[in-house]
Design an enzyme around this catalytic site. Structure first.
Site, mmCIF file in Angstrom:
data_model
loop_
_atom_site.group_PDB
_atom_site.id
_atom_site.type_symbol
_atom_site.label_atom_id
_atom_site.label_comp_id
_atom_site.label_asym_id
_atom_site.label_seq_id
_atom_site.Cartn_x
_atom_site.Cartn_y
_atom_site.Cartn_z
ATOM 1 N N ASP A 123 2.499 1.931 -0.078
ATOM 2 C CA ASP A 123 3.672 2.808 -0.087
ATOM 3 C C ASP A 123 4.625 2.362 1.018
ATOM 4 O OD1 ASP A 123 2.641 4.248 -2.172
ATOM 5 O OD2 ASP A 123 2.032 5.973 -0.959
ATOM 6 N N ASP A 144 -3.281 7.659 -8.421
ATOM 7 C CA ASP A 144 -4.325 7.151 -7.531
ATOM 8 C C ASP A 144 -5.691 7.743 -7.872
ATOM 9 O OD1 ASP A 144 -2.654 5.481 -5.898
ATOM 10 O OD2 ASP A 144 -1.844 7.301 -5.002
ATOM 11 N N MET A 152 3.241 7.979 9.001
ATOM 12 C CA MET A 152 4.085 8.168 7.827
ATOM 13 C C MET A 152 5.523 8.477 8.245
ATOM 14 S SD MET A 152 3.737 10.899 4.666
ATOM 15 C CE MET A 152 2.434 10.010 3.826
ATOM 16 N N ARG A 207 11.340 14.705 -0.893
ATOM 17 C CA ARG A 207 10.957 14.185 -2.201
ATOM 18 C C ARG A 207 12.165 13.552 -2.892
ATOM 19 N NH1 ARG A 207 6.050 13.907 -3.318
ATOM 20 N NH2 ARG A 207 5.612 16.130 -3.177
#
Length: 365
Positions: free
Chosen positions: A204, A270, A296, A301
């Protein structure tokens, strides 16, 4: 009187010969040059000038050899003369600090980290032969700041790990519903067209590793690399999680038929992959908790990547669908490939629906 003068001339000539021989012999001892023994042992066919000429020719030949050898020493050694890189590289630093407070420009990132890189985000060690040919696959859309942060930390780490690697940014063209899993399948297929990679790391764009002992390479079974993310207080949210960053050998990925192509929107792909691994008789492995730490990058979103309420139900059918939904049914169109110094950017049309409501019960495409 004339006889005496002739004797003096002969003596001077002999002294000259001795002087030249001594000088040549001295040069020989310091530069590993020698003249043929016959030239000094009364070979009647060689004149004094021939002796000197042969000596000078050998000296020039030796000097040319030394110069060429020096130039070759400065160039990278041929791959067939290098030893394999060690399993545990010596330049690793262990934990390192990750900070997202600075807003990098692309020129700043290139200036700071691109020196050892080749076009396409490629690198391999110059002083040894890497045992790991690794493609880093990043599914992507509209995350420019995140990509700069990730590459700023990831490239130096991969260089220290002495990988033969390339970074592939797989961009979903258009504004349709995002499909992360399908983009990863595309990355696998496209990277293999570029190089004979043996290992694939799927990452990611918002997850940055914090320890270079977390090796971006492949193991005997699929590996879940991002085991301790700051968002989850550096703990696994649940035992079967396989999202974030993971690695597969080429054969492992083909065995499970890659990811499902049908998980449009956020969630489920996943967990489906975890089931594929287990149903094909494999297990997953993970790094130690301390080396598997990630930070992160916080974000909202993305548009058209909302939670898809239809995805969880598909997990009940993984065993039935996994061999007919994946790499073997992948369909996409490459619209553009750009090889930047930091990455290979591949823009693809994956036939995305316009919004979540129009997804329906899509067949694998």
């Amino acid at each position: 009187m004339l006889k005496t003068f002739s004797q003096i001339l002969i003596l001077c000539a002999l002294l000259s010969v001795v002087t030249v021989v001594v000088l040549l012999f001295y040069y020989n001892s310091s530069h590993l040059i020698y003249l043929p023994q016959a030239d000094f042992l009364g070979n009647a066919t060689n004149s004094f000038s021939n002796i000197i000429k042969k000596g000078l020719d050998k000296l020039l030949e030796k000097q040319s050899y030394v110069l060429n050898a020096g130039q070759q020493a400065e160039e990278p050694a041929p791959m067939d003369t290098l030893d394999p890189c060690p399993d545990h590289p010596q330049n690793l630093i262990g934990p390192f600090s990750v900070d997202f407070s600075h807003s990098w420009t692309w020129n700043e990132v290139r200036r700071k980290i691109s020196t050892p890189l080749q076009d396409g985000g490629r690198h391999k060690p110059a002083d040894c032969v890497s045992k790991h040919k690794v493609a880093i696959i990043i599914p992507y859309r509209n995350r420019h700041e995140h990509l700069k942060h990730l590459l700023f930390y990831l490239h130096p780490m991969l260089v220290r790990q002495q990988l033969d690697y390339g970074i592939y940014v797989i961009n979903q063209d258009g504004e349709g519903v995002f499909n992360r899993a399908k983009l990863m399948n595309v990355g696998f297929a496209e990277a293999l067209k570029d190089y004979d990679y043996e290992c694939f790391v799927f990452s990611d764009v918002d997850l940055v590793p914090m320890d270079d002992r977390n090796f971006y390479r492949c193991f005997k079974s699929p590996r879940h690399l991002s085991v301790a993310i700051d968002k989850f207080n550096f703990q696994l949210p649940y035992n079967t999680i396989f999202g974030g960053v993971s690695s597969f050998s080429k054969q492992q990925f083909l065995t499970v038929n890659g990811y499902s192509n049908t998980y449009w929107g956020w969630g489920g792909e996943d967990d489906d992959m975890y089931k594929r691994i287990i149903f094909h008789g494999m297990s997953i492995n993970r790094p130690e908790h301390m080396t598997g730490k990630y930070k992160m990058i916080k974000h909202q979103r993305d548009k058209n990547n909302e939670v898809n309420p239809k995805n969880p139900d598909k997990l009940f059918h993984t065993r039935e669908t996994m061999d007919k939904d994946g790499i073997n049914t992948l369909n996409y169109t490459v619209k553009e490939i750009v090889k930047d110094r930091l990455y290979t950017f591949i823009n693809v049309d994956i036939k995305a629906p316009k919004n979540i409501l129009s997804v329906g019960m899509l067949k694998s495409v």
